[in-house]
Design a protein around this motif. Sequence first.
Motif, short mmCIF file in Angstrom:
data_model
loop_
_atom_site.label_atom_id
_atom_site.label_comp_id
_atom_site.label_asym_id
_atom_site.label_seq_id
_atom_site.Cartn_x
_atom_site.Cartn_y
_atom_site.Cartn_z
N THR A 118 0.84 -1.21 0.00
CA THR A 118 0.00 0.00 0.00
C THR A 118 0.87 1.25 0.00
N ILE A 119 1.88 1.28 0.86
CA ILE A 119 2.80 2.43 0.90
C ILE A 119 3.47 2.60 -0.45
N GLY A 120 3.97 1.49 -1.00
CA GLY A 120 4.66 1.54 -2.28
C GLY A 120 3.80 2.08 -3.39
N SER A 121 2.54 1.66 -3.44
CA SER A 121 1.65 2.11 -4.51
C SER A 121 1.37 3.61 -4.42
N VAL A 122 1.21 4.13 -3.19
CA VAL A 122 0.97 5.57 -3.03
C VAL A 122 2.22 6.36 -3.39
N TYR A 123 3.39 5.91 -2.95
CA TYR A 123 4.64 6.60 -3.29
C TYR A 123 4.80 6.74 -4.81
N VAL A 124 4.61 5.64 -5.51
CA VAL A 124 4.78 5.65 -6.96
C VAL A 124 3.71 6.54 -7.61
N GLU A 125 2.49 6.41 -7.16
CA GLU A 125 1.38 7.19 -7.72
C GLU A 125 1.62 8.69 -7.58
N ARG A 126 1.94 9.16 -6.36
CA ARG A 126 2.10 10.61 -6.14
C ARG A 126 3.33 11.16 -6.86
N ALA A 127 4.40 10.37 -6.91
CA ALA A 127 5.62 10.83 -7.60
C ALA A 127 5.37 10.94 -9.10
#
Length: 418
Positions: A245-254
Amino acid sequence: MVVDTEYYDLLGVEVTATDVEIKKAYRKKSILEHPDKNRDDPAATERFQSISEAYQVLSNKDLRANYDKSGKEKAIPKGGFEDAAEQFSVIFGGEAFAAYIGELTLLKNLQKQEELHAEEEAEKEKEKEKKEDEKKKQKEKEEEIKQKGDNIDQLNKDMSHLTVYDEQNQPKDTAKKSKLAEFEEELKAEKEKNNEKLVKILIDRLSILTESAYDNDCKRSFERKFEEEANLLKMESFGLDILHTIGSVYVERAKIYLASHKAFGLGGMFQSMKARGGVFMDTLRTVSAAIDAQSSMKELESMKEASESTTPQHDKQGNEISKPTPEEVAHQEEILMGKVLSAAWYGSKYEIMSTLRTVCDRVLEDESYDKLTRDRRAEALILLGKVFQRTYRTKVEQEEAQIFEQLVAEATKKKRHT
């Protein structure tokens, strides 16, 4: 030989139980006895707290030894027992993920808000009764003075001690905020404080790469560092789900940041629309899981009533049907535990994603830093996010997964096939 078995009995384990058995028993019991699952039982909160106290003692080697030898009085943790709701929060990662997602408070706050709302409704009812009583007194006083033939000045004087109501039929000078409004303001302030802390931590974490030589060797070293950390975090309760979940948000926002700062920013618009679609689906899953758990709860209540009833049960066609067996009731309880946990996970996941989106956007959009720094932060965030996204458990590690994760998987599987 132990002098007291109460804590063992609360968790339903033998006095020879291992640490793993105690942990599994606690988490299973804490879900079964959680106040949110037993809203009509006034003793649920007390049982939930007792289960938490039992776990806090039996999960601590020294406290457990003191308890076995001398009983409860000699097994009180230094600083006292933690609140049961705090203990229950360790289901989703506990303290291990605090530096990434902060404290998960959604479920706990919802319970508190419900309590305050109920208090307010009770106070409103009391105020309504008081208002009706004041009106009655006003009317009686008017009649009394009219009968005496007194003037309006005397009427006002005699009624000055009574509550005066405005045009909306509400007492004047009632600008005081409700407890619920005050609590929500406190939550907002606490959330902001938490976000500020997470922003600083994330900037420091990314600076390991952004303030380095920023070459391929540094990038690979950065990835290896967090691969090691991810391999520890993945074995926490729901650790793998939280990492992904953390990884998906990091990639999405970047990606949204980088695309929006290219020519015309059309790519950023597309990424933002895609992200909004994801938020909608997350909300839908959260609500759906909660409704599904509520439905199973009602089904369990019906089964228990039927099993305890002395009146024969009939189907819609009038045919007599057999009562649910204790095994069937127990099986339904297992299903319910999984679905309650599933709903709790989706709610927690929604909270995690909401927090991280805010934190990432602040880190990337902080114009007090130059564009090169912000661009490098975005690139580093993608590297870190992908490390978390590709983290996995081996077959042996998966077999060691917490009982809660298995319950959620079973509940989700049953839901898809019904």
